[in-house]
Design an enzyme around this catalytic site. Structure first.
Site, PDB file in Angstrom:
ATOM      1  N   LYS A   1       0.839  -1.207   0.000  1.00 27.51           N
ATOM      2  CA  LYS A   1       0.000   0.000   0.000  1.00 27.51           C
ATOM      3  C   LYS A   1       0.868   1.248   0.000  1.00 27.51           C
ATOM      4  O   LYS A   1       0.602   2.196  -0.739  1.00 27.51           O
ATOM      5  CB  LYS A   1      -0.927  -0.007   1.231  1.00 27.51           C
ATOM      6  CG  LYS A   1      -2.064  -1.010   1.113  1.00 27.51           C
ATOM      7  CD  LYS A   1      -2.755  -1.273   2.441  1.00 27.51           C
ATOM      8  CE  LYS A   1      -3.775  -2.398   2.302  1.00 27.51           C
ATOM      9  NZ  LYS A   1      -4.371  -2.817   3.572  1.00 27.51           N
TER      10      LYS A   1
ATOM     11  N   GLN B   1      -4.495  -1.724   9.702  1.00 27.11           N
ATOM     12  CA  GLN B   1      -4.455  -3.044   9.065  1.00 27.11           C
ATOM     13  C   GLN B   1      -5.070  -4.095   9.994  1.00 27.11           C
ATOM     14  O   GLN B   1      -4.725  -4.179  11.172  1.00 27.11           O
ATOM     15  CB  GLN B   1      -3.008  -3.417   8.709  1.00 27.11           C
ATOM     16  CG  GLN B   1      -2.876  -4.710   7.926  1.00 27.11           C
ATOM     17  CD  GLN B   1      -3.565  -4.676   6.564  1.00 27.11           C
ATOM     18  OE1 GLN B   1      -3.596  -3.655   5.893  1.00 27.11           O
ATOM     19  NE2 GLN B   1      -4.141  -5.794   6.156  1.00 27.11           N
TER      20      GLN B   1
ATOM     21  N   ASP C   1     -10.819   3.009   4.534  1.00 24.21           N
ATOM     22  CA  ASP C   1     -11.185   1.589   4.442  1.00 24.21           C
ATOM     23  C   ASP C   1     -12.703   1.421   4.405  1.00 24.21           C
ATOM     24  O   ASP C   1     -13.201   0.346   4.058  1.00 24.21           O
ATOM     25  CB  ASP C   1     -10.648   0.832   5.668  1.00 24.21           C
ATOM     26  CG  ASP C   1      -9.458  -0.043   5.342  1.00 24.21           C
ATOM     27  OD1 ASP C   1      -9.373  -0.507   4.192  1.00 24.21           O
ATOM     28  OD2 ASP C   1      -8.637  -0.269   6.237  1.00 24.21           O
TER      29      ASP C   1
HETATM   30  N1  GUN Z   1      -7.334  -6.980   6.156  1.00 23.07           N
HETATM   31  C1  GUN Z   1      -7.798  -7.677   5.099  1.00 23.07           C
HETATM   32  N2  GUN Z   1      -8.307  -6.833   4.170  1.00 23.07           N
HETATM   33  C2  GUN Z   1      -8.157  -5.588   4.675  1.00 23.07           C
HETATM   34  C3  GUN Z   1      -8.489  -4.292   4.183  1.00 23.07           C
HETATM   35  O1  GUN Z   1      -9.045  -4.103   3.100  1.00 23.07           O
HETATM   36  N3  GUN Z   1      -8.172  -3.252   5.001  1.00 23.07           N
HETATM   37  C4  GUN Z   1      -7.578  -3.423   6.206  1.00 23.07           C
HETATM   38  N4  GUN Z   1      -7.315  -2.347   6.936  1.00 23.07           N
HETATM   39  N5  GUN Z   1      -7.260  -4.613   6.693  1.00 23.07           N
HETATM   40  C5  GUN Z   1      -7.549  -5.686   5.923  1.00 23.07           C
END
Ligand code: GUN
Length: 294
Positions: free
Chosen positions: A54, A98, A121
């Protein structure tokens, strides 16, 4: 293989290019740079990989990227204080915590704390609530579900009026993707581990979204001829023929399903790359909202 392959890598590149162009225009206009702050708690290897991808993607799109790393032993208060600090920082436009957080931390309390204007998110209950309510428009849409819709739209697959089956009902994918399909006027069935006659349900679907987290769970014989199959799964399985001893497979038995489907996403290279692409789009949107440009 009669199915057309939906090239998530190429579609994600197009979305990332668009985000980069918009970023360049915003930097020129405001003198400020759209910036994402990621919070990584603990040392889950998959989470570490996601967060570095990311960060790299932000930088490639001309955006700012800051990663805050906390040890697995971090307390609830430490994580929440960091989120409060990022909420208050005018140079941070998007906040991503995350998931999953290490055991013992209250994930819901952390997500509830993220400023609505920075919730790139889209996991804040207000954003999810607005996503599932008729006539409401969420500030942000979760990245992976939105990526699934983008793949369908950019592949010219009609959603309105289609029968869609979502296999899986997680907060991150199943529930929001079902809401998005419903908002786009599909007739949606959400299936899960207690669903009766699952193969028959899936066989009715013009659009199948598999997000159950089990390797090659959806079989080719379950797919209606011509259906569009979106495979969200990323599962590592043993493969002694590979040097690494493992390979990635989705939640769909790809080889079988590709013989029957009209369209199908590969794993890797399908939905996966779209998550980061949609995160960049959301970060640009967050910047615009915060500067009165949305
Ligand atoms: N863990 C699995 N997919 C995601 C996501 O799209 N965002 C975040 N923050 N954590 C995740």
């Amino acid at each position: 293989m009669p199915a057309k392959l939906i090239d998530g890598k190429a579609i994600a590149e197009a979305v990332r290019r668009e985000a980069a162009e918009e970023t360049a225009a915003l930097v020129a206009k405001t003198g400020m740079t759209p910036t994402l702050a990621a919070v990584l708690v603990g040392d889950n290897p998959a989470s570490q990989t996601y967060v570095s991808s990311k960060g790299r993607a932000c930088e490639e799109a001309g955006m700012g990227s800051i990663t805050h790393r906390l040890p697995a032993t971090a307390t609830q208060t430490e994580v929440e204080d960091l989120v409060r600090q990022l909420n208050a920082d005018p140079n941070v436009n998007g906040i991503l915590v995350q998931l999953p957080l290490p055991k013992g931390l209250n994930e819901q309390a952390v997500l509830d704390l993220i400023s609505l204007n920075k919730d790139v998110d889209g996991f804040h209950p207000m954003n999810i609530g607005q996503l599932v309510m008729k006539g409401r428009i969420p500030q942000f849409i979760p990245c992976t579900p939105n990526g699934c819709i983008e793949l369908l739209v950019r592949s010219g697959i009609a959603i309105a009026g289609a029968d869609a089956v979502v296999v899986g009902r997680s907060n991150i994918v199943g529930i929001p993707v079902a809401a998005l399909l419903n908002n786009a006027d599909a007739t949606v069935t959400i299936c899960h581990s207690k669903t009766r006659d699952l193969p028959d349900k899936v066989r009715q679907a013009d659009i199948v979204v598999a997000a159950i987290g089990r390797p090659e769970f959806v079989k080719g014989a379950w797919i209606k001829p011509g259906a569009a199959v979106i495979d969200v799964g990323i599962n590592r399985i043993a493969d002694p023929s590979r040097k690494s001893g493992a390979r990635l497979v989705g939640d769909v038995a790809f080889g079988e399903a590709a013989e029957v489907a009209g369209y199908i996403t590969p794993v890797p290279g399908g939905v996966g790359p779209m998550t980061i692409a949609m995160l960049l789009t959301n970060t640009v949107r967050a910047f615009k909202i915060q500067h009165g440009l949305a």
